[in-house]
Design a protein around this motif. Structure first.
Motif, PDB file in Angstrom:
ATOM      1  N   THR A 136       1.789  -2.463  17.866  1.00 53.62           N
ATOM      2  CA  THR A 136       3.055  -2.597  17.136  1.00 53.62           C
ATOM      3  C   THR A 136       3.954  -1.417  17.489  1.00 53.62           C
ATOM      4  O   THR A 136       3.485  -0.294  17.683  1.00 53.62           O
TER       5      THR A 136
ATOM      6  N   ASP B  22       5.955   0.641  15.976  1.00 54.55           N
ATOM      7  CA  ASP B  22       5.952   1.889  15.221  1.00 54.55           C
ATOM      8  C   ASP B  22       4.677   2.690  15.465  1.00 54.55           C
ATOM      9  O   ASP B  22       4.723   3.915  15.583  1.00 54.55           O
TER      10      ASP B  22
ATOM     11  N   ALA C  89       4.871   4.157  18.959  1.00 52.69           N
ATOM     12  CA  ALA C  89       5.798   5.294  19.017  1.00 52.69           C
ATOM     13  C   ALA C  89       5.115   6.579  18.571  1.00 52.69           C
ATOM     14  O   ALA C  89       5.377   7.659  19.126  1.00 52.69           O
ATOM     15  N   ASP C  90       4.228   6.482  17.578  1.00 57.34           N
ATOM     16  CA  ASP C  90       3.490   7.661  17.129  1.00 57.34           C
ATOM     17  C   ASP C  90       2.479   8.113  18.170  1.00 57.34           C
ATOM     18  O   ASP C  90       2.221   9.311  18.327  1.00 57.34           O
TER      19      ASP C  90
END
Length: 354
Positions: free
Chosen positions: A13, A15, A18-19
């Motif tokens: 996913t 998000d 991105a982490d």
């Protein structure tokens, strides 16, 4: 009112990715830097087959099994390797002198913050060179990984290790004495034969648990895991060396004392990073050790793995060498401050039932 636990979002996913992405890009930079380090020292990077006739013959390592299906439909068992070691040593037998390998390896029954079913093992071998040189290599790689990420310290869950400091060299016997008050070598005779009762007595005196069915190896592992390993690699790295010959795996006995072997493990921030050997080239002795390991595996788990006869044949012509296996993902974790191994793996293995 009941509270339903929410399943974490998948790694893919946006998000979550991105982490994770900064860790993953750092992984790529570290890998590129290490490749450059090896190339500058005349190492040849090799690529070994994942499918092998034997996954390795250590009692407590668990493999993934599959089968090759011939034209007739007949099946031949094959395994995903737990290490590229056997193949790398065959390449040394073939005439290679300095080789390095980034290999995807597979270990069953392993998943957690520091373990993943599929991970990357960095192995390198030096023909005609001692395992002391590998200790120097380890220091260089810790410093290089930290430099690439701009980290002044390697970190893991609040623990720190300065990669610029020379590693502490600590024998297993000295570590047992320091951290458990046990004279380990007193439980081993001059030929390397172990005495279970002597170690059990020493452990009871030190207040450690001893079960009736524990072998010497079980007791050794308990002290190592409970008392020694939690104390290693803080402030600076630790090279835990001179393992008992009974725990030598594929390492040769030390010339100064046959009770111990040319084996060391590298620790930083309490995390085991690497396992190294002055390589055993005695095929008969290696066969004997493998058979003992498989007998123990059968006793504990009710299964065994075949021996790689091709590997044992290659040992007869393999040159004297030293070799090391380093958990590349763990090195990335410490250099980036990641707390879980799946944070530094581009596409983690799907979760399975416990």
């Amino acid at each position: 009112m009941s509270v339903t636990s929410q399943k974490p979002s998948p790694w893919w996913t946006p998000d979550v990715h991105a982490d994770r992405r900064p860790f993953l890009l750092a992984r790529n930079r570290i890998q590129a830097a290490l490749r450059g380090w090896f190339a500058a020292r005349d190492f040849v990077e090799v690529d070994t087959a994942t499918l092998q006739v034997s996954p390795g013959n250590e009692a407590h390592l668990h493999a993934f099994q599959t089968a090759a299906i011939g034209h007739s439909g007949a099946e031949t068992p094959l395994y995903l390797h737990t290490s590229p070691e056997f193949a790398c040593k065959k390449l040394l037998a073939a005439g290679e002198r300095r080789i390095a390998c980034f290999a995807h390896v597979y270990r069953n029954r392993e998943r957690g913050p520091l373990h993943h079913p599929e991970f990357t093992m960095l192995e390198w071998y030096r023909a005609g060179e001692t395992y002391d040189v590998l200790m120097e290599d380890c220091g260089a790689m810790l410093a290089l990984a930290a430099d690439i990420t701009g980290a002044s310290m390697l970190t893991y869950r609040g623990a720190t290790c300065d990669p610029t400091l020379a590693a502490e060299r600590l024998t297993v016997a000295a570590a047992f004495q320091r951290h458990a008050g046990i004279d380990l070598l007193a439980t081993i005779d001059p030929d390397g034969v172990t005495d279970r009762e002597k170690l059990a007595t020493a452990m009871r005196t030190a207040g450690l648990r001893v079960a009736e069915d524990d072998t010497w190896a079980d007791l050794f592992s308990r002290v190592l895991v409970e008392k020694v390993e939690p104390e290693l690699g803080f402030g600076r790295a630790t090279l835990l060396c001179e393992y008992p010959t009974a725990e030598a795996a594929l390492a040769r006995p030390a010339p100064h004392d046959r009770r111990v072997a040319e084996r060391f493990e590298l620790y930083a921030c309490g995390v085991e990073l690497a396992n190294a050997f002055g390589e055993l080239t005695d095929a008969a002795e290696q066969r004997r050790r493998f058979e003992l390991e498989m007998a123990e595996k059968a006793r504990v788990y009710g299964e065994t793995y075949p021996l790689d006869e091709d590997f044992l044949a290659a040992l007869a012509v393999m040159p004297e060498a030293s070799g090391i296996a380093l958990g590349f993902d763990r090195l990335v974790m410490l250099a980036t401050g990641a707390s879980r191994i799946d944070q530094v793996i581009w596409a983690p293995v799907a979760e399975t039932a416990p």
